[in-house]
Scaffold this active site. Structure first.
Site: not given
Length: 237
Positions: A158, A196
């Site tokens: 991701s 993230k």
């Protein structure tokens, strides 16, 4: 490699489908794993999808398909190799604070700095905090700045648009605050940790992936603790 909760959920779904012919509801899965909310089940299912163990069938309610089961019953192991992470738990201690990933001062040897390598962090979905501190990785001292540092292996895709690939080793500087847009290690709900990009939007915190396949997740500030910020990356070919 699956977390303990991911493994428990996958086994439960597989057994449920074998007995009833349909997949369990989110409420049934939540109760079976003793979770407080269905959002935890959503994160576990997303993680299992990304690793190729589950598939959601479109346009159908309660439609999950088990694609494969783990090759070994042990969590965090692969056939023929010892488990690096013998246990997943939100109990890594840093100065008495439960759930935190603790760094340690850099030690240099042969022109390299040895950092604790905690294990694999899912860049695709949060996983339970890692507590293995027995491994180290050597990095160039020039990569490091002041303070404490640690390293993590990336599991997932991701963050590929930020140049972070599955299998990379990321070098993290320990901190508790970070600027908007910084790639951070974040502890979610005192139990799960993820890599993230940080976005603070009013009275909320967004953990943003760098891959259009995945959605940005929004949390209340009390749900998220910053564990460190990305300062370097090591890739082996």
């Amino acid at each position: 490699m699956l977390t303990r909760k991911q493994h428990e959920l996958l086994v439960y779904i597989n057994d449920y489908i074998a007995e009833s012919g349909v997949s369990p509801s989110f409420d049934e899965m939540k109760d079976a794993l003793n979770l407080r909310s269905k959002s935890g089940i959503h994160r576990l299912i997303t993680g299992l999808e990304e690793r190729g163990f589950l598939r959601r069938l479109p346009h159908r309610a309660r439609a999950l398909e088990v694609m494969r089961m783990p090759e070994t019953a042990a969590i965090g192991t692969s056939p023929g190799t010892p488990a690096r992470n013998s246990k997943f738990a939100p109990s890594v201690i840093d100065g008495g604070r439960s759930g935190m990933l603790a760094g340690r001062p850099v030690t240099a040897a042969n022109d390299a700095a040895a950092l604790p390598l905690y294990g694999r962090i899912a860049a695709g979905t949060p996983i339970e905090a890692l507590r293995d501190t027995s491994n180290t990785v050597e990095v160039p001292p020039s990569m490091l700045s002041r303070g404490e540092h640690y390293a993590l292996e990336v599991d997932g895709d991701s963050m590929v648009e930020a140049g972070i690939m599955d299998g990379d080793t990321v070098v993290i500087q320990r901190c508790e605050k970070a600027d908007n847009g910084t790639i951070v290690v974040a502890l979610v709900d005192e139990a799960e940790v993820t890599l993230k990009r940080l976005r603070q939007r009013g009275n909320s915190i967004a953990l943003e992936p760098a891959n259009q396949k995945y959605e940005t997740r929004i949390f209340h500030p009390e749900q998220v603790r910053i564990q460190g910020r990305l300062i370097g990356l090591i890739r082996q070919f």
